[in-house]
Design a protein around this motif. Structure first.
Motif, PDB file in Angstrom:
ATOM      1  N   ASP A 242       0.847  -1.189   0.000  1.00 12.85           N
ATOM      2  CA  ASP A 242       0.000   0.000   0.000  1.00 12.85           C
ATOM      3  C   ASP A 242       0.883   1.240   0.000  1.00 12.85           C
ATOM      4  O   ASP A 242       2.059   1.195   0.389  1.00 12.85           O
ATOM      5  N   ILE A 243       0.301   2.361  -0.371  1.00  5.31           N
ATOM      6  CA  ILE A 243       0.996   3.643  -0.289  1.00  5.31           C
ATOM      7  C   ILE A 243       0.662   4.299   1.043  1.00  5.31           C
ATOM      8  O   ILE A 243      -0.505   4.384   1.436  1.00  5.31           O
ATOM      9  N   TRP A 244       1.697   4.751   1.730  1.00  3.95           N
ATOM     10  CA  TRP A 244       1.587   5.409   3.017  1.00  3.95           C
ATOM     11  C   TRP A 244       2.250   6.779   2.923  1.00  3.95           C
ATOM     12  O   TRP A 244       3.156   6.985   2.113  1.00  3.95           O
ATOM     13  N   ILE A 245       1.813   7.717   3.763  1.00  3.47           N
ATOM     14  CA  ILE A 245       2.343   9.081   3.736  1.00  3.47           C
ATOM     15  C   ILE A 245       2.716   9.483   5.155  1.00  3.47           C
ATOM     16  O   ILE A 245       1.887   9.431   6.068  1.00  3.47           O
ATOM     17  N   ALA A 246       3.976   9.890   5.336  1.00  2.61           N
ATOM     18  CA  ALA A 246       4.458  10.328   6.640  1.00  2.61           C
ATOM     19  C   ALA A 246       4.686  11.841   6.600  1.00  2.61           C
ATOM     20  O   ALA A 246       5.412  12.335   5.739  1.00  2.61           O
ATOM     21  N   PRO A 247       4.069  12.606   7.504  1.00  2.00           N
ATOM     22  CA  PRO A 247       4.243  14.066   7.496  1.00  2.00           C
ATOM     23  C   PRO A 247       5.650  14.456   7.910  1.00  2.00           C
ATOM     24  O   PRO A 247       6.330  13.741   8.649  1.00  2.00           O
ATOM     25  N   ARG A 248       6.099  15.604   7.430  1.00  2.00           N
ATOM     26  CA  ARG A 248       7.388  16.131   7.851  1.00  2.00           C
ATOM     27  C   ARG A 248       7.364  16.381   9.352  1.00  2.00           C
ATOM     28  O   ARG A 248       6.380  16.903   9.897  1.00  2.00           O
ATOM     29  N   SER A 249       8.427  15.999  10.042  1.00  2.00           N
ATOM     30  CA  SER A 249       8.506  16.163  11.495  1.00  2.00           C
ATOM     31  C   SER A 249       9.950  16.459  11.868  1.00  2.00           C
ATOM     32  O   SER A 249      10.807  15.570  11.793  1.00  2.00           O
TER      33      SER A 249
END
Length: 307
Positions: free
Chosen positions: A85-92
């Motif tokens: 699956d495609i996952w998205i991690a926010p900038r942190s």
């Protein structure tokens, strides 16, 4: 031309770009000078990163969204809809937060991978249709509504999507046109080779250092069109696929000599789907080298113009 693909229609000039007289068009761009790549580190080791960026599952296909710095990736970690699956991690901080599944509009029981954000709130990705057929899709992130319905790019023997496998869409703009690079098994399957399309037109094989008798797969082109990274099994690798790069001085030129990326970027494992940040100072890639899981995401940096 289907309007729901959200792409500029082909023009007469775009046809010339595809032809043999393309070199005579436009000025020659000057490639920026960069320093050497640093030794890579796990993406989750950066300050601010979540410990779930890399998991015991297969985590790879990393690419940064140039507009908000978020990390798009593919993973078969628990909590998905099946397969990759495609996952998205926010900038942190200097890294990325907890990855969030892109949701059922994007992900299905099949494999979805190789995400590639683009201008216009779009991103491209790959969906598996069968064991020997994958196609490239594009979708819009609609303000306050989330992702719309993905649309397959044109299909046909000479189109972007063929009856074979297409991987790793890479989008950039140059001289008023939109380019999409990708790899495909349409010639000599199962071997991947690198192709490109101008303004959604016919697929053309890329020329120069990106072409070899081995498998050349998963290209990513810097936003100015003058540098490309990809993984290849050509002579000179350290084990499985390694990361290679090439440059050119104009988008109308063939690619220069392939350069094997070293300093720990390429390893005895499978090093795949490298991608460049918008400014070309950060490299993201997946690797099966010993780490947290079957494949993890790594990153390397370099200076630009001596800074």
């Amino acid at each position: 031309m289907r309007k729901d693909v959200w792409w500029r229609p082909p023009s007469i000039r775009a046809g010339l770009v595809c032809g043999s007289i393309a070199v005579a068009m436009g000025g020659v761009a000057v490639a920026a000078e960069y320093g050497d790549w640093s030794a890579p580190v796990s993406a989750e080791s950066l300050p601010g990163s979540s410990t779930s960026v890399n998991t015991p599952s297969n985590d790879g296909c990393p690419i940064l969204n140039p507009y908000d710095g978020s990390l798009y990736m593919a993973s078969n970690r628990p909590g998905g809809y099946g397969g990759l699956d495609i996952w998205i991690a926010p900038r942190s901080g200097a890294g990325w937060g907890t990855p969030v599944n892109a949701g059922p509009k994007i992900n299905t029981a099949a494999d979805e991978f190789c995400p590639s954000p683009a201008r216009g709130n779009r991103f491209f990705f790959v969906r598996r249709l069968s064991a020997t057929d994958t196609d490239i899709y594009v979708v819009k992130d609609l303000p306050n509504k989330g992702f719309g319905t993905p649309q397959a790019l044109p299909r046909g023997a000479d189109a972007i999507n063929s009856p074979y496998e297409e991987w790793s869409p890479s989008w950039f703009e140059a001289d008023g046109h939109e380019y999409l690079y990708f790899s495909s098994t349409r010639v000599g399957a199962p071997r991947q080779q690198i192709f490109y399309s101008v303004d959604l037109g016919p697929a053309q094989m890329a020329q120069g250092g990106v072409h070899s008798s081995a498998s050349d797969a998963r290209p990513n082109v810097r936003h100015d069109g003058l540098e490309i990274v990809w993984d290849s099994t050509r002579t000179g690798t350290l084990g499985g696929p390694d990361i290679w790069s090439s440059t050119r001085t104009s988008v109308y030129d063939a690619w220069g000599t392939a350069v094997h990326l070293e300093n720990g970027i390429s390893s005895s494992g499978n090093d795949t789907r490298a991608s460049l940040s918008w400014d070309g100072t950060r490299l993201m890639f997946g690797s099966t080298r010993p780490g947290e899981g079957s494949a993890d995401i790594y990153t390397s940096t370099r200076s630009k113009n001596g800074h």
